[in-house]
Design a protein around this motif. Structure first.
Motif, PDB file in Angstrom:
ATOM      1  N   TYR A 192       0.876  -1.182   0.000  1.00 13.58           N
ATOM      2  CA  TYR A 192       0.000   0.000   0.000  1.00 13.58           C
ATOM      3  C   TYR A 192       0.907   1.225   0.000  1.00 13.58           C
ATOM      4  N   ILE A 193       0.630   2.169  -0.895  1.00 15.56           N
ATOM      5  CA  ILE A 193       1.447   3.384  -0.997  1.00 15.56           C
ATOM      6  C   ILE A 193       0.541   4.603  -0.908  1.00 15.56           C
ATOM      7  N   LYS A 194       0.964   5.534  -0.091  1.00 16.72           N
ATOM      8  CA  LYS A 194       0.286   6.830  -0.032  1.00 16.72           C
ATOM      9  C   LYS A 194       1.309   7.911  -0.346  1.00 16.72           C
ATOM     10  N   GLY A 195       0.921   8.807  -1.231  1.00 16.22           N
ATOM     11  CA  GLY A 195       1.746   9.960  -1.555  1.00 16.22           C
ATOM     12  C   GLY A 195       0.990  11.236  -1.255  1.00 16.22           C
ATOM     13  N   MET A 196       1.658  12.179  -0.618  1.00 20.19           N
ATOM     14  CA  MET A 196       1.008  13.444  -0.279  1.00 20.19           C
ATOM     15  C   MET A 196       2.025  14.575  -0.386  1.00 20.19           C
TER      16      MET A 196
ATOM     17  N   ILE B 219      -1.587  19.608  -2.685  1.00 20.36           N
ATOM     18  CA  ILE B 219      -1.621  19.706  -4.143  1.00 20.36           C
ATOM     19  C   ILE B 219      -1.594  18.328  -4.792  1.00 20.36           C
ATOM     20  N   TYR B 220      -1.227  17.297  -4.038  1.00 18.62           N
ATOM     21  CA  TYR B 220      -1.269  15.936  -4.573  1.00 18.62           C
ATOM     22  C   TYR B 220      -1.521  14.974  -3.420  1.00 18.62           C
ATOM     23  N   LEU B 221      -2.550  14.161  -3.576  1.00 15.86           N
ATOM     24  CA  LEU B 221      -2.871  13.130  -2.587  1.00 15.86           C
ATOM     25  C   LEU B 221      -3.329  11.903  -3.348  1.00 15.86           C
TER      26      LEU B 221
ATOM     27  N   PHE C 162       0.434   8.043  -9.468  1.00  9.33           N
ATOM     28  CA  PHE C 162       1.840   7.984  -9.839  1.00  9.33           C
ATOM     29  C   PHE C 162       2.618   7.036  -8.929  1.00  9.33           C
ATOM     30  N   ASN C 163       1.984   6.562  -7.867  1.00  3.68           N
ATOM     31  CA  ASN C 163       2.674   5.678  -6.933  1.00  3.68           C
ATOM     32  C   ASN C 163       3.069   4.383  -7.628  1.00  3.68           C
TER      33      ASN C 163
END
Length: 818
Positions: free
Chosen positions: A141-145, A177-179, A212-213
């Motif tokens: 599981y990947i989260k990008g913020m 701006i990105y989540l 994008f992850n």
């Protein structure tokens, strides 16, 4: 029968209760009540678990049963809690800061820090830890913020407050701006084969986008000698456990602690030189096994990283079966700034459900990534159950707010309003900028009208003139991202008083790309290109150097291209053309140097303006096939994208001209071969690339100068360097109608120095005596030899060239440019 029915009902409800899952949630804090963010939470002796969020909140789902839960994070003492789960449960956990003691440290007589002995043992075990797991699968599981922390009120004349409202920022131009979140299944086979299948994806503010992850992008392995994070750093980053790490790092022993009966050594890593590509921070190494327990490192601008000011890397491991320890989580934190903007954020990957004996097949790894169109269709109910890391209140708000904005942004009235603002004609960009670019985003139509600045030219054949281009693109298939494209061109020379027009088009249909090019034009005699029209205009008007040589062509060209297999691409072309020699018609220049005169438009007779060839017609066909071994690909909803291979690209060309077909005056057969490879990584020694080519006219019964084999040269300080470019080679005089061999080697030393060693040889192939990796050569009875060297340093671009031979000008030249 009644007792049997009662027993059946009892068994049914017992099975149902056992299969039911219950929620466990809570908060992780320290002994002072402060939040401990991103702590790992997992079931002891398994790889099933999660991570807390930035507010310390965690959530897990369990079937009924008794579990030993492990709570741990870097810098805190591990806590194990025994739980009997039979209903939804809340559990808050306090973690106590770990105390690393210096007890029992032996002081060596030479004064060497105790850390060095531990590091040497860890380095000695590096390869065994790197290779101890042959293959595995895991769920990731990947989260990008990313957040905008500060922004100017105006940027390039644009109102940032207005832009901020459109993308969901607050009144201070701050906010997310990105989540994005994603779930993937990751498979691995030694030594470096990865395959990833994205299961689900969610992007805040876009109902159609894919995250994008990438689990394969966020991987980090400090058992490797270096981390090659291309884009972030021009140089590989040296691992603290690399074979040569002692040359780059100093180490300091900070103490040890005990966890599950095992001693953990805390060691500080310190760069020996501040500008080296190295980490700073702490690593934690288990006693006796000398493997990594966890990593807490960071990079700064001193390591010459790009885009960000600071990058922090936190990695934790846990035992996954009997084979070894595997990563449980990896977190990248970063901050940076540019032109008044400040930003920060993180990417967090949580691994679970490792299988270290999956029995994978290497043949299945040609597909390295799979993303289907169903991946981003999962609803909020799915994510509520599947999301292992709870959202913070800020993230929940961002999803709600931007989901509303996303629906608005996809509506036709909104797209039309954007197009109306964008399509407003602005004279200044049309005159000297990017031109005029109207669009209809709802219909997916895009137009481009080039600027007048780019259209104006001067040469001695046509005088002043304009060469104007306009194009049209329409997306014909949004699923496979296919476009119809048309480009029109008109040209007029005021000295020649001639008008030319042409059109180019491309249309994918099925698996084949079809193209055409029809019209009349004035073209470079070198079909590979020489100097740009702008560069030639400047040289002609200010330095009295008309480097560009031209001819007139009326033509129709058809082409078709298809990928026949993963590594094989075939292209077929056919062309009819009428070619006409052109002459100089003007000698106008802004600065008239009495010691200089314009050369003729005949590059082989620069003094006399004689015809290079007679007017002729040509009909020919061409075939080109390229093959790349080991071709990997990624599958997206719009189709396959083939990735660069670690093997060279092989190219084979054949062309034939037919005399008397459609009035053709030419007859020849030409065969050529090329072999090239870019971005060959050499670790700390940078990257290298090479290009080799050879060819022969099998027959040349009748051909003209435009049919010759040409080479890419540079006679001007301003040029776009390609792998097969020769420094200071004349654009036209070395073209051949016989046979040739050429070779190029280019090397980039970690982004600081570029060496290019090209070699050109026109000779009988049997006369070639040697050619080695440095670009040096030895010949027997050579006719022409060309050798060049250029390198890039902090001040500019220098070039040195040497030419020798019957036709080449003997001499030595040095050039400098920015």
């Amino acid at each position: 029968m009644k007792p049997v029915a009662i027993l059946f009902i009892f068994i049914f409800f017992s099975i149902n209760a056992a299969a039911q899952k219950f929620n466990l949630n809570g908060k992780v804090t320290d002994d002072k009540g402060d939040v401990v963010p991103f702590a790992s939470v997992y079931i002891k002796n398994t790889s099933k678990g999660t991570s807390a969020n930035s507010e310390g909140i965690y959530r897990l789902r369990f079937e009924a049963g008794i579990y030993d839960l492990v709570f741990k994070t870097i810098g805190y003492r591990q806590q194990i809690v025994n739980l009997n789960i039979s209903s939804d449960t809340s559990l808050n956990v306090k973690l106590i800061p770990e105390i690393y003691t210096l007890n029992d440290v032996i002081i060596r007589s030479d004064g060497e820090d105790a850390a060095y002995e531990i590091i040497r043992k860890a380095i000695a075990k590096r390869k065994s830890h790197l290779r101890e797991v042959d293959q595995y699968t895991t769920e990731v599981y990947i989260k990008g913020m990313q957040k905008l922390l500060a922004a100017p009120k105006k940027f390039l004349g644009r109102d940032m407050n207005k832009i901020g409202r459109e993308i969901g920022l607050d009144s201070n131009r701050q906010g997310i701006i990105y989540l994005s979140e994603s779930e993937s299944k990751l498979s691995y086979i030694q030594p470096d084969h990865f395959k990833e299948e994205m299961i689900s994806s969610k992007v805040s503010g876009s109902n159609r986008a894919f995250s994008f992850n990438r689990a394969s992008d966020i991987k980090v392995n400090f058992y490797e000698n270096f981390q090659d994070w291309e884009g972030l750093s021009n140089r590989p980053i040296i691992s603290p456990l690399a074979d040569n790490a002692l040359f780059y790092y100093r180490y300091k022993y900070l103490g040890s602690a005990v966890e599950n009966g095992q001693s953990i050594n805390k060691i500080q890593v310190i760069p020996r030189r501040s500008a080296d590509p190295v980490f700073r921070g702490n690593i934690y190494i288990l006693e006796n096994s000398w493997r990594l327990h966890s990593v807490d490192l960071f990079l700064t601008k001193e390591a010459n990283i790009n885009f960000v000011d600071t990058l922090k890397i936190n990695q934790e491991f846990f035992p996954a079966g009997n084979k070894g320890w595997m990563p449980s989580s990896v977190k990248f934190d970063f901050t940076g700034g540019l032109l008044g903007f400040r930003f920060g954020g993180y990417f967090l990957a949580v691994y679970k459900n490792y299988d270290l004996n999956p029995k994978l097949n290497l043949q299945d790894f040609a597909e390295v990534l799979r993303i289907t169109k169903e991946v981003n269709k999962k609803d909020s109910a799915y994510w509520l159950l599947a999301r292992p890391i709870p959202l913070t209140e800020e993230e929940k708000t961002d999803y709600r707010k931007k989901d509303t904005l996303a629906a608005k942004r996809e509506s036709r009235p909104y797209l039309d309003s954007l197009d109306k603002a964008n399509n407003k004609f602005k004279p200044l960009p049309f005159l000297i900028g990017s031109g005029y670019n109207p669009r209809n985003r709802f219909k997916k139509e895009y137009y481009n009208f080039s600027s007048l600045r780019n259209a104006i030219f001067y040469n001695t054949v046509e005088g002043f003139g304009f060469n104007y281009t306009a194009s049209y693109r329409k997306q014909t298939d949004s699923v496979s991202s296919k476009f119809l494209s048309l480009t029109g061109n008109i040209r007029y020379g005021f000295a020649s008083e001639k008008f030319y027009a042409s059109m180019t088009g491309n249309r994918p249909y099925g698996k084949i790309d079809y193209g055409f090019n029809i019209g009349t034009d004035v073209l470079d005699l070198n079909n590979l290109g020489s100097i740009t029209a702008f560069g030639n205009s400047v040289n002609s008007l200010f330095y009295e150097r008309n480097l560009l040589k031209l001819y007139e062509k009326k033509f129709i060209n058809l082409s078709a291209s298809r990928r026949l297999s993963s590594g094989l691409v075939a292209t077929a072309t056919t062309e009819w053309a009428n070619r006409k020699n052109l002459y100089n018609l003007t000698n106008f220049t802004f600065i008239d140097d009495k010691n200089l005169v314009f050369t003729s438009n005949n590059p082989l007779n620069p003094v006399n303006d004689l015809a290079l060839f007679t007017e002729n017609q040509s009909f020919k066909i061409g075939l080109r096939a390229t093959y790349e071994f080991g071709k990997a690909y990624a599958t997206y909803p719009e189709g396959r994208v083939y990735l660069p291979s670690k093997y060279p690209l092989i190219g084979l060309n054949y062309s034939r001209s037919f005399k008397n077909v459609f009035g053709s005056d030419t007859r020849f057969d030409y065969l050529s071969f090329d072999l090239t490879k870019k971005d060959i990584k050499l670790g700390l020694y940078g990257k290298t690339a090479f290009w080799l080519g050879a060819g022969k006219f099998l027959n040349s019964d009748q051909l003209y100068y435009p049919d010759y084999k040409h080479f890419i040269g540079t006679q001007s300080l301003g040029f776009v360097s390609k792998i097969n470019t020769f420094l200071f080679l004349d654009y036209y005089r070395f073209s051949t109608a016989d046979k040739y061999f050429e070779g190029h080697v280019e090397h980039n030393f970690s982004g600081f120095i570029t060496n290019k060693l090209p070699l050109l040889r026109k000779l009988k192939l049997q006369e070639l005596a040697g050619f080695n990796h440095l670009g040096t050569s030895s010949f027997k009875n050579y006719n022409e030899v060309y050798f060049g060297l250029q390198y890039l340093n902090f001040k500019g671009l220098y070039g040195i060239s040497f030419q020798r031979g019957k036709q080449a000008d003997k001499g030595f030249r040095v050039a400098y440019g920015f």
